[in-house]
Design a protein around this motif. Sequence first.
Motif, PDB file in Angstrom:
ATOM      1  N   ARG A   1       0.829  -1.208   0.000  1.00 14.96           N
ATOM      2  CA  ARG A   1       0.000   0.000   0.000  1.00 14.96           C
ATOM      3  C   ARG A   1       0.859   1.253   0.000  1.00 14.96           C
ATOM      4  O   ARG A   1       0.490   2.280  -0.587  1.00 14.96           O
TER       5      ARG A   1
ATOM      6  N   THR B   1       4.227   1.353  -1.116  1.00 14.61           N
ATOM      7  CA  THR B   1       5.166   1.426  -2.254  1.00 14.61           C
ATOM      8  C   THR B   1       4.474   1.291  -3.609  1.00 14.61           C
ATOM      9  O   THR B   1       5.041   1.677  -4.631  1.00 14.61           O
ATOM     10  N   HIS B   2       3.263   0.723  -3.631  1.00 16.35           N
ATOM     11  CA  HIS B   2       2.536   0.437  -4.887  1.00 16.35           C
ATOM     12  C   HIS B   2       3.318  -0.512  -5.795  1.00 16.35           C
ATOM     13  O   HIS B   2       3.179  -0.476  -7.011  1.00 16.35           O
ATOM     14  N   ARG B   3       4.110  -1.400  -5.194  1.00 15.49           N
ATOM     15  CA  ARG B   3       4.926  -2.325  -5.967  1.00 15.49           C
ATOM     16  C   ARG B   3       4.585  -3.769  -5.624  1.00 15.49           C
ATOM     17  O   ARG B   3       4.248  -4.089  -4.481  1.00 15.49           O
TER      18      ARG B   3
ATOM     19  N   PRO C   1      -0.545  -4.993  -6.414  1.00 17.32           N
ATOM     20  CA  PRO C   1      -1.505  -3.953  -6.017  1.00 17.32           C
ATOM     21  C   PRO C   1      -2.661  -3.843  -7.019  1.00 17.32           C
ATOM     22  O   PRO C   1      -2.496  -4.062  -8.217  1.00 17.32           O
TER      23      PRO C   1
ATOM     24  N   PHE D   1      -5.537  -1.053  -8.202  1.00 14.15           N
ATOM     25  CA  PHE D   1      -5.933   0.350  -8.140  1.00 14.15           C
ATOM     26  C   PHE D   1      -7.309   0.533  -8.798  1.00 14.15           C
ATOM     27  O   PHE D   1      -7.663  -0.184  -9.736  1.00 14.15           O
TER      28      PHE D   1
ATOM     29  N   SER E   1      -6.654   5.601  -7.345  1.00 13.08           N
ATOM     30  CA  SER E   1      -6.605   5.381  -5.903  1.00 13.08           C
ATOM     31  C   SER E   1      -6.382   3.895  -5.603  1.00 13.08           C
ATOM     32  O   SER E   1      -6.772   3.021  -6.378  1.00 13.08           O
ATOM     33  N   PHE E   2      -5.752   3.635  -4.464  1.00 10.90           N
ATOM     34  CA  PHE E   2      -5.394   2.263  -4.079  1.00 10.90           C
ATOM     35  C   PHE E   2      -6.620   1.533  -3.529  1.00 10.90           C
ATOM     36  O   PHE E   2      -7.317   2.044  -2.650  1.00 10.90           O
TER      37      PHE E   2
ATOM     38  N   THR F   1      -5.165  -5.612  -2.867  1.00 14.05           N
ATOM     39  CA  THR F   1      -4.201  -6.507  -3.526  1.00 14.05           C
ATOM     40  C   THR F   1      -4.863  -7.795  -3.981  1.00 14.05           C
ATOM     41  O   THR F   1      -5.931  -8.181  -3.479  1.00 14.05           O
TER      42      THR F   1
ATOM     43  N   GLU G   1      -0.535  -9.093 -12.591  1.00 17.95           N
ATOM     44  CA  GLU G   1      -0.699  -7.644 -12.764  1.00 17.95           C
ATOM     45  C   GLU G   1      -1.757  -7.330 -13.822  1.00 17.95           C
ATOM     46  O   GLU G   1      -2.492  -6.339 -13.707  1.00 17.95           O
TER      47      GLU G   1
ATOM     48  N   SER H   1      -9.663  -3.952 -11.756  1.00 15.48           N
ATOM     49  CA  SER H   1      -9.925  -2.526 -11.610  1.00 15.48           C
ATOM     50  C   SER H   1     -11.077  -2.079 -12.513  1.00 15.48           C
ATOM     51  O   SER H   1     -11.988  -1.364 -12.089  1.00 15.48           O
TER      52      SER H   1
END
Length: 404
Positions: free
Chosen positions: A74, A76-78, A109, A111, A116-117, A120, A141, A148
């Motif tokens: 959350r 690092t968004h990685r 992650p 989004f 916005s986050f 996961t 991914e 999303s």
Amino acid sequence: MNNAITADIATIGRINVVPAILQVICESTGLRFAAVARVSDNSWTACAVLDTLGFGLKVGGELDLTSTLCHEIRGTHRTIVIDKASEDELYCNHPTPRIYRFESYISVPVFRTDGSFFGTICAFDPQPAALKGSPIQPMMESFARLLSIQIESEENAQKTEQALQKERAMAELREQFIAVLGHDLRNPLFAITAGAELLTKRLPDEKSRTIAQHILTSGRRATQLVRDVLDFARGRLGNGITVNIQPCPDLGDALRHVASELQRVHPQRQISLHIGDLSGVNCDRERVSQLLSNLIANALTHGAQDQPVDVSAQIRDRAFVLGVHNVGAPIAPQVLAQLFQPFSHPLNDTVQSGLGLGLYIANQIALAHGGRMEVISSQEAGTLFSFRLPLDPDEAQATLPANP
């Protein structure tokens, strides 16, 4: 659990592709636990779970956010990928693998489309797995991007459904309004007018009869206003003005009766009738009578006071044509453009007694029959309102308005 997270769980639960995504992840990686998690500032909540490991977490279950690696994602968004936690340079001494007893782990992650986050998509297993450098990471991914889009689509669908439910509720209120207006107001007004009419015939002195006549006139006026508003509600707010179209062999008599009633109300005015052979006309007699009444009332109000109102009804060019003509000031072009709109009045300083619904209702009756209203107005020729109804049922049907 707050309402927003509860709503997010419900949203994920309605997305049919989510179970398939988790199934593909587990089959592709060999990992036996996979989940979609909603990760907020202070909570980790399972929105969807595939658990063949026996981990025991269910949909709606929560974990201590700080004990999870999703807390780091959350920030690092990685994506995090671990093949064997006990030998990983970054995570061999990290508390999370020990708390949840996993060796292999992957989490990407998710989004929302606005950036916005959301949370996961994660998976893990107590056994090591070759995840780094494999197609697993780009696949997950891609799943995250797909999820999303699906979240936004489902939320939009829910907003549409809520709007539809609200509109249905409003439609029920409109129907209740129409019922109250039609029953609870018209019935007492009928009693008032009936009683006043009886008094005008039985009261002995002129002064009392004059008062009773005033009550009768006011009651009839109120009844007409209620009728107009009721028809407006049906035409504008409900399912439209309804008509019962059938053969009308006595249509001419009905039109004469309308003119006669208005003549009695306006004895100082002249209403001239020209009614031809109306055989073969199919219509709703009461509604056409109402249409004529509105047109004559309009002509009496706006026409020259010393000139007659001419009413004509005939069969012409395979159509029933009902016209009302008056002499007087022509209707201005800017008024013509909105003449059949509700609550419209001429743009002048004349005080109007009505609601401005008469021509609107006349037009709605014409449309309900599959006919149309026409108006011609000039200084030389005066003003002519015409209701044209094709005798051919197919032609009339083709002009019927679509359901609102």
